[in-house]
Design a protein around this motif. Structure first.
Motif, mmCIF file in Angstrom:
data_model
loop_
_atom_site.group_PDB
_atom_site.id
_atom_site.type_symbol
_atom_site.label_atom_id
_atom_site.label_comp_id
_atom_site.label_asym_id
_atom_site.label_seq_id
_atom_site.Cartn_x
_atom_site.Cartn_y
_atom_site.Cartn_z
ATOM 1 N N LYS A 44 0.875 -1.210 -0.194
ATOM 2 C CA LYS A 44 -0.178 -0.061 -0.070
ATOM 3 C C LYS A 44 0.936 1.430 -0.190
ATOM 4 O O LYS A 44 1.812 1.339 0.823
ATOM 5 C CB LYS A 44 -0.858 -0.023 1.281
ATOM 6 C CG LYS A 44 -1.872 -1.130 1.025
ATOM 7 C CD LYS A 44 -2.978 -0.954 2.218
ATOM 8 C CE LYS A 44 -3.947 -2.222 2.082
ATOM 9 N NZ LYS A 44 -5.063 -2.275 2.761
ATOM 10 N N LYS A 45 0.686 2.157 -1.208
ATOM 11 C CA LYS A 45 1.277 3.406 -1.007
ATOM 12 C C LYS A 45 0.394 4.690 -1.051
ATOM 13 O O LYS A 45 -0.645 4.616 -1.377
ATOM 14 C CB LYS A 45 2.020 3.446 -2.423
ATOM 15 C CG LYS A 45 3.037 4.713 -2.486
ATOM 16 C CD LYS A 45 3.461 4.425 -4.006
ATOM 17 C CE LYS A 45 4.456 5.594 -4.354
ATOM 18 N NZ LYS A 45 5.238 6.012 -3.334
ATOM 19 N N THR A 54 -6.248 13.486 -8.294
ATOM 20 C CA THR A 54 -6.883 15.045 -7.591
ATOM 21 C C THR A 54 -7.154 14.343 -6.060
ATOM 22 O O THR A 54 -7.291 15.025 -5.050
ATOM 23 C CB THR A 54 -7.926 15.455 -8.105
ATOM 24 O OG1 THR A 54 -8.867 14.175 -8.573
ATOM 25 C CG2 THR A 54 -7.733 16.198 -9.416
ATOM 26 N N GLN A 55 -7.659 12.954 -6.000
ATOM 27 C CA GLN A 55 -8.228 12.431 -4.476
ATOM 28 C C GLN A 55 -7.076 12.289 -3.901
ATOM 29 O O GLN A 55 -7.222 12.402 -2.554
ATOM 30 C CB GLN A 55 -9.120 11.202 -4.874
ATOM 31 C CG GLN A 55 -9.913 10.674 -3.848
ATOM 32 C CD GLN A 55 -10.925 11.625 -3.126
ATOM 33 O OE1 GLN A 55 -11.310 12.494 -3.736
ATOM 34 N NE2 GLN A 55 -10.981 11.729 -1.881
ATOM 35 N N GLY A 56 -5.917 11.478 -4.118
ATOM 36 C CA GLY A 56 -5.105 11.093 -3.312
ATOM 37 C C GLY A 56 -5.318 9.738 -2.702
ATOM 38 O O GLY A 56 -6.325 9.290 -2.968
ATOM 39 N N GLY A 57 -4.777 9.460 -1.524
ATOM 40 C CA GLY A 57 -5.275 8.420 -0.790
ATOM 41 C C GLY A 57 -4.432 7.093 -0.541
ATOM 42 O O GLY A 57 -3.020 7.522 -1.149
ATOM 43 N N ILE A 58 -4.778 5.983 -0.251
ATOM 44 C CA ILE A 58 -3.712 4.871 -0.351
ATOM 45 C C ILE A 58 -4.177 4.014 -1.523
ATOM 46 O O ILE A 58 -5.255 3.697 -1.997
ATOM 47 C CB ILE A 58 -4.165 3.963 0.892
ATOM 48 C CG1 ILE A 58 -4.185 4.610 2.125
ATOM 49 C CG2 ILE A 58 -3.505 2.722 0.989
ATOM 50 C CD1 ILE A 58 -4.708 4.158 3.231
ATOM 51 N N VAL A 59 -2.880 3.796 -2.377
ATOM 52 C CA VAL A 59 -3.083 2.909 -3.462
ATOM 53 C C VAL A 59 -2.250 1.554 -3.381
ATOM 54 O O VAL A 59 -1.280 1.735 -2.754
ATOM 55 C CB VAL A 59 -2.161 3.911 -4.697
ATOM 56 C CG1 VAL A 59 -2.305 2.881 -6.100
ATOM 57 C CG2 VAL A 59 -2.968 5.008 -4.841
#
Length: 105
Positions: A44-45, A54-59
């Protein structure tokens, strides 16, 4: 140095957190002796918002895994060691399965 794993090969993970899972090799990094395998070694990055995302978050994405933890799967679905020998017809080096003796791609 020639590697036993190529891009596009189906491989099985023989050690580590993803042990037992299979996937297709997406990228090979020969200098680091690592490869990225589809669906294996997921991490998880955390990403910041950017114009692209635009949202960002955990990828969740695949991280490189060491080549010593991978074994090539032959056409019959068996994980096997890889050998090299000269092809009689073309006189070029080919990879073959040490378990069955058949040529791999």
């Amino acid at each position: 140095m020639k590697l036993h794993v190529k891009k596009g090969d189906t491989v099985k993970v023989i050690a580590g957190n993803s042990k037992g899972s299979e996937g297709k090799v997406l990228v090979v990094y020969p200098k680091e002796n690592r490869a990225i395998v589809e669906g294996v070694n997921k991490v998880k990055k955390h990403t910041k918002p950017s114009p692209k995302n635009t949202q960002g978050g955990i990828v969740e994405k695949e991280a490189p895994i060491h080549l010593s933890n991978l074994m090539v799967v032959d056409g019959k679905g068996n994980a096997t060691r890889i050998g090299r020998r000269l092809d009689e017809k073309t006189n070029k080096s080919v990879r073959y399965s040490k378990k069955t003796g058949e040529v791999i791609k």
